[in-house]
Design an enzyme around this catalytic site. Sequence first.
Site: not given
Ligand SMILES: Cc1ncc(COP(=O)(O)O)c(C=O)c1O
Length: 386
Positions: A73, A326
């Site tokens: 993220t 949710c």
């Molecule tokens: C495609 C994708 N991008 C980003 C993320 C976010 O990752 P993180 O939990 O390391 O912030 C996820 C997590 O579900 C994801 O599947």
Amino acid sequence: MFAMIYLDANATTPLCPEAAAAMTAAIAQFLANPSSLHARGQAARARLEQARNAVRDAVGGGSGKIVWTSGATEANALAWHGILSPRLRQGPVRVVTTAVEHPSIVALATAWQQAGADVVTLPVDSAGRLDLHAAAAALQQPTTLVSVMAVQNELGVVYPLAELAPLAHAAGALLHCDATQAPGRIPLKLEPLGVDLASLSAHKAGGPTGIGALWLRRGVVVAPLVAGHQEDGLRGGTENVLGAMGMAAAFATLPTRLATMPRLRQLRDALWLGVQALGPVARNGAVAAHEETGHVLNVAWPGIDGARLVRALDLDGVCVSSGAACASGTQEPSHVLVACGQTPAQARAGVRFSLGPETTAADIDTVLALLARLLPRLRDAQRAQL
Ligand SMILES: Cc1ncc(COP(=O)(O)O)c(C=O)c1O
């Protein structure tokens, strides 16, 4: 207490023994601040740099650079802000992305649109495939950034980054790839793939949560989101050495994880066959074998709410996911399934099974037996409510 069957590997994966061992050994010793000049600090620095090189090499990062982040993220945010903020000060910016990106990218797209960027969202077809012709058409205009994921987290569909890279570069853009779901699922060699920035996360491949990275092709510079001297000024804050060591240990097992994928595909296909034998069901993300990872089954049972089924399975110790997030008590339909052309009601029915190296044939048999018991009950209960 019943045994847990974990079919939610796209949400997170169990910490692999290699990462657990590396972190346990490190935590028993003392990890000092890697910015400290004393020997303890420099020992921590050496471990951090070792982990950085290991992660870069595990994803084919070549001569590129790993910037540690708290996860994908943050890596996504660093990529977008890091590229777009300096350029927006110089003139208009244009971003091309897709309708099925992770919510962290969707949020960035909204924020940057509000900040004045021209954000173009590429459509997908009913199975979640990206339309390369639409991408080529969108990239006829000068563009600042193209941001497309490597593997769709809800569907397991793989996106054609190698084909997109020359299109993005011809439009003058840098290509960012959210590669979170790729390591250990598809062969990933970032440098030859042609992407310029890539977001990575440890916990989708056997590593710990709270650590990830942004890979930058050699020569690509981003403006920091958090000021500070660490990470060559690209990301302030004392580095998470323990997490980095866990991520490096997990990413060292990527070839082993990749080698389990044919077995997971067989198990996934067995699950799909078994599910079809239980009555009417629709498959989301039904694409050709070479267009998907093979470890994800996303299905919808007509008349059954996905979140309800997830909760019912959970009572029997089976962890799966519905696409719905949710939010304050309301079930938002999956934006991915809506982008595939589904109505909100259809999109709310989606249930995702995502398999991991730990999944066994016995797990699949147990889940099918459970579904055979639960589906009629849930269907009747939901019908009675109407
Ligand atoms: C495609 C994708 N991008 C980003 C993320 C976010 O990752 P993180 O939990 O390391 O912030 C996820 C997590 O579900 C994801 O599947």
